[in-house]
Design a protein around this motif. Sequence first.
Motif, PDB file in Angstrom:
ATOM      1  N   ALA A  34       0.834  -1.210   0.000  1.00  0.00           N
ATOM      2  CA  ALA A  34       0.000   0.000   0.000  1.00  0.00           C
ATOM      3  C   ALA A  34       0.865   1.256   0.000  1.00  0.00           C
ATOM      4  CB  ALA A  34      -0.939  -0.007   1.200  1.00  0.00           C
ATOM      5  N   LEU A  35       1.932   1.256   0.792  1.00  0.00           N
ATOM      6  CA  LEU A  35       2.820   2.418   0.821  1.00  0.00           C
ATOM      7  C   LEU A  35       3.538   2.593  -0.511  1.00  0.00           C
ATOM      8  CD1 LEU A  35       4.315   2.030   4.393  1.00  0.00           C
ATOM      9  CD2 LEU A  35       2.740   3.797   3.602  1.00  0.00           C
ATOM     10  N   ALA A  36       3.972   1.501  -1.117  1.00  0.00           N
ATOM     11  CA  ALA A  36       4.648   1.598  -2.411  1.00  0.00           C
ATOM     12  C   ALA A  36       3.692   2.122  -3.476  1.00  0.00           C
ATOM     13  CB  ALA A  36       5.208   0.242  -2.822  1.00  0.00           C
ATOM     14  N   LEU A  37       2.455   1.676  -3.448  1.00  0.00           N
ATOM     15  CA  LEU A  37       1.481   2.187  -4.419  1.00  0.00           C
ATOM     16  C   LEU A  37       1.228   3.678  -4.221  1.00  0.00           C
ATOM     17  CD1 LEU A  37      -1.026  -0.785  -4.464  1.00  0.00           C
ATOM     18  CD2 LEU A  37       0.439  -0.035  -6.344  1.00  0.00           C
ATOM     19  N   ARG A  38       1.320   4.141  -2.986  1.00  0.00           N
ATOM     20  CA  ARG A  38       1.126   5.561  -2.683  1.00  0.00           C
ATOM     21  C   ARG A  38       2.342   6.398  -3.088  1.00  0.00           C
ATOM     22  NH1 ARG A  38       1.320   7.184   3.444  1.00  0.00           N
ATOM     23  NH2 ARG A  38       3.526   7.083   2.949  1.00  0.00           N
ATOM     24  N   ASP A  39       3.554   5.914  -2.790  1.00  0.00           N
ATOM     25  CA  ASP A  39       4.754   6.736  -2.903  1.00  0.00           C
ATOM     26  C   ASP A  39       5.619   6.458  -4.129  1.00  0.00           C
ATOM     27  OD1 ASP A  39       4.127   7.981  -0.517  1.00  0.00           O
ATOM     28  OD2 ASP A  39       5.325   6.619   0.698  1.00  0.00           O
TER      29      ASP A  39
END
Length: 99
Positions: A26-31
Amino acid sequence: MGAILLVEWPATDPARRRETAGRLSALALRDAERLLFTAGDPFGDEPAMVLAASFISPERAQAALARWRAEGALPADARLRVLTSEARGAAEPPLLLFP
């Protein structure tokens, strides 16, 4: 020049493996520019999971890591690597294009 961020963490506990993979994805998809993959290594000496994400620059990858650390998202025993990357075009031989 782009960057590939690799995050590897032990995956001996299936619940921790799923939770960490979901949170970091989820963080990788965001950042990140793109989440490349998450993968497991069940055959090593110690089972592990790896997440790979691409960034437009090594600085952006480092900034994302700093945010993830500040948010407490990275496991304490995670191994981290930021690799520089360059795009390579795939050249097809003309014979394969025009049989």
